[in-house]
Design a protein around this motif. Sequence first.
Motif, PDB file in Angstrom:
ATOM      1  N   ALA A  60     -16.835  -6.979  -4.642  1.00 14.68           N
ATOM      2  CA  ALA A  60     -15.596  -6.406  -5.171  1.00 14.68           C
ATOM      3  C   ALA A  60     -15.145  -7.186  -6.387  1.00 14.68           C
ATOM      4  CB  ALA A  60     -14.503  -6.420  -4.104  1.00 14.68           C
TER       5      ALA A  60
ATOM      6  N   SER B 144      -8.699  -5.193   3.482  1.00 14.40           N
ATOM      7  CA  SER B 144      -8.042  -4.179   2.663  1.00 14.40           C
ATOM      8  C   SER B 144      -7.957  -4.655   1.209  1.00 14.40           C
ATOM      9  CB  SER B 144      -6.639  -3.898   3.193  1.00 14.40           C
ATOM     10  OG  SER B 144      -5.819  -5.049   3.047  1.00 14.40           O
ATOM     11  N   ASP B 145      -7.660  -3.720   0.317  1.00 11.76           N
ATOM     12  CA  ASP B 145      -7.524  -4.067  -1.089  1.00 11.76           C
ATOM     13  C   ASP B 145      -6.384  -5.055  -1.310  1.00 11.76           C
ATOM     14  OD1 ASP B 145      -9.583  -2.348  -1.522  1.00 11.76           O
ATOM     15  OD2 ASP B 145      -8.369  -0.741  -2.400  1.00 11.76           O
TER      16      ASP B 145
ATOM     17  N   GLN C 212      -6.733  -8.682  -3.028  1.00  9.66           N
ATOM     18  CA  GLN C 212      -5.963  -9.079  -4.207  1.00  9.66           C
ATOM     19  C   GLN C 212      -5.207 -10.371  -3.958  1.00  9.66           C
ATOM     20  OE1 GLN C 212      -3.501  -5.767  -5.279  1.00  9.66           O
ATOM     21  NE2 GLN C 212      -5.218  -4.349  -5.433  1.00  9.66           N
TER      22      GLN C 212
ATOM     23  N   HIS D 196       0.847  -1.188   0.000  1.00 12.76           N
ATOM     24  CA  HIS D 196       0.000   0.000   0.000  1.00 12.76           C
ATOM     25  C   HIS D 196       0.888   1.246   0.000  1.00 12.76           C
ATOM     26  CE1 HIS D 196      -3.046   2.910   1.383  1.00 12.76           C
ATOM     27  NE2 HIS D 196      -3.907   2.074   0.819  1.00 12.76           N
TER      28      HIS D 196
ATOM     29  N   THR E  55      -9.537  -6.483  -8.323  1.00 12.18           N
ATOM     30  CA  THR E  55      -8.668  -5.400  -7.852  1.00 12.18           C
ATOM     31  C   THR E  55      -9.128  -4.824  -6.522  1.00 12.18           C
ATOM     32  OG1 THR E  55      -9.952  -3.766  -9.102  1.00 12.18           O
ATOM     33  CG2 THR E  55      -8.072  -4.793 -10.218  1.00 12.18           C
ATOM     34  N   GLY E  56     -10.231  -5.346  -5.971  1.00 14.44           N
ATOM     35  CA  GLY E  56     -10.749  -4.832  -4.712  1.00 14.44           C
ATOM     36  C   GLY E  56     -11.699  -3.667  -4.875  1.00 14.44           C
ATOM     37  N   GLU E  57     -11.973  -3.235  -6.104  1.00 12.81           N
ATOM     38  CA  GLU E  57     -12.848  -2.099  -6.327  1.00 12.81           C
ATOM     39  C   GLU E  57     -14.296  -2.553  -6.474  1.00 12.81           C
ATOM     40  OE1 GLU E  57     -11.291  -0.404  -9.830  1.00 12.81           O
ATOM     41  OE2 GLU E  57      -9.511   0.459  -8.896  1.00 12.81           O
TER      42      GLU E  57
END
Length: 375
Positions: free
Chosen positions: A143, A205-206, A210, A11, A146-148
């Motif tokens: 999600a 978390s992203d 991932q 991150h 990519t976590g989006e």
Amino acid sequence: MQCPRCNWQNHASYTQCFSCQAPLPVAGAQTGAAPLSSFPTANAPAPPPKPAQKQAYQAELVEVFPGTLPRLGATLIDGFLMLVLPIAMVLAWVFARPAFDGAPNAAYPAALALAVLGLFSPALMDAMGRGSPGKRLLGMRVATRTGERPGVARSMLRHFLKYTLTLGLTLAVPFLLHRVLTALFGERGLHGSMTGTFVVSSRASDTAIQKAVALERGPGWFLKAMVVLGALSAFSFATMVAVALWNQGDEPANPHREQVRQLDKAARPVLQLVENHYRNTGNFPANAAAIGLAQAGQLPAGFKALAIEPANGVVRLTIADGAGKPLDGKHLVYLPTMKKRKGQSDLGKWQCGSDDIARENLSFGCRHAVAGAAK
């Protein structure tokens, strides 16, 4: 930020690599590999993480994929919302309908649009908000890899597949098809695998997402093609059924059709006597007397004569006077269909029709082509 030592993607707020604990270059500083002396040795303790890093580490430790029960609970909550919202919108349309008296046709598209919006409201919340109400209450969200958040089109497609194919097939044969879908698509289900989406914990978390989804494999092109073909076939069949029902509903009310429907119901005991004679003797009765209906008074109410064709079993009933001019003295004709049972021929269903009653006066169950079957 990529670690210069192990190439782990960290991150942007990290100052140490999550994988090897090596210090990361400061943003804006000259890039390049850090001297080996700056890397912590095996015996040297890692420095304590800063508060921001501590929160990030805790997010990494959160289980990414929720269990089956939370996802089922979210589905039930969203399903209840999908039931309540369209009903509320339709009721609102009913109360607002007097305002459209000048142009009544303008109200129907608006009501349909509101109902569709209510049905797809959870999908829109997944795409543009923090998740549908069911997922938000139980700490989940949808999600991508990519976590989006998924886009509107992908989210609506996922929602449609979930509440039609996935849920519909599971409810059709609860245990067997659930096993099959799980074996083919995993715990993500058909809707998640086909749209490349995942239900994840809202606390993850992203980076953790991932890392977790990298191990999840999606369906191959052949399986996707089979799902698409199956969905198109089901949609085509549903469209044909809807069109057929719509065309039937377009016909104006006709009291004679109801009379024919009642006469058809009254004729069923006669057909049962013909079936019993065939099963007992192997042949169709030669006439009405062979099944005990030699006199007109023995016939069902509404009929005055009965004729049976012994060659093919066609039953021809003459309607008594009093049914109305379009039906008086006309005929209902029943053509038996044969089927194989245990290697032997047996009677199947009876096809009801008429060779002298107008089609618009026949009920929908008595519109088979039987002209010329018996005279």
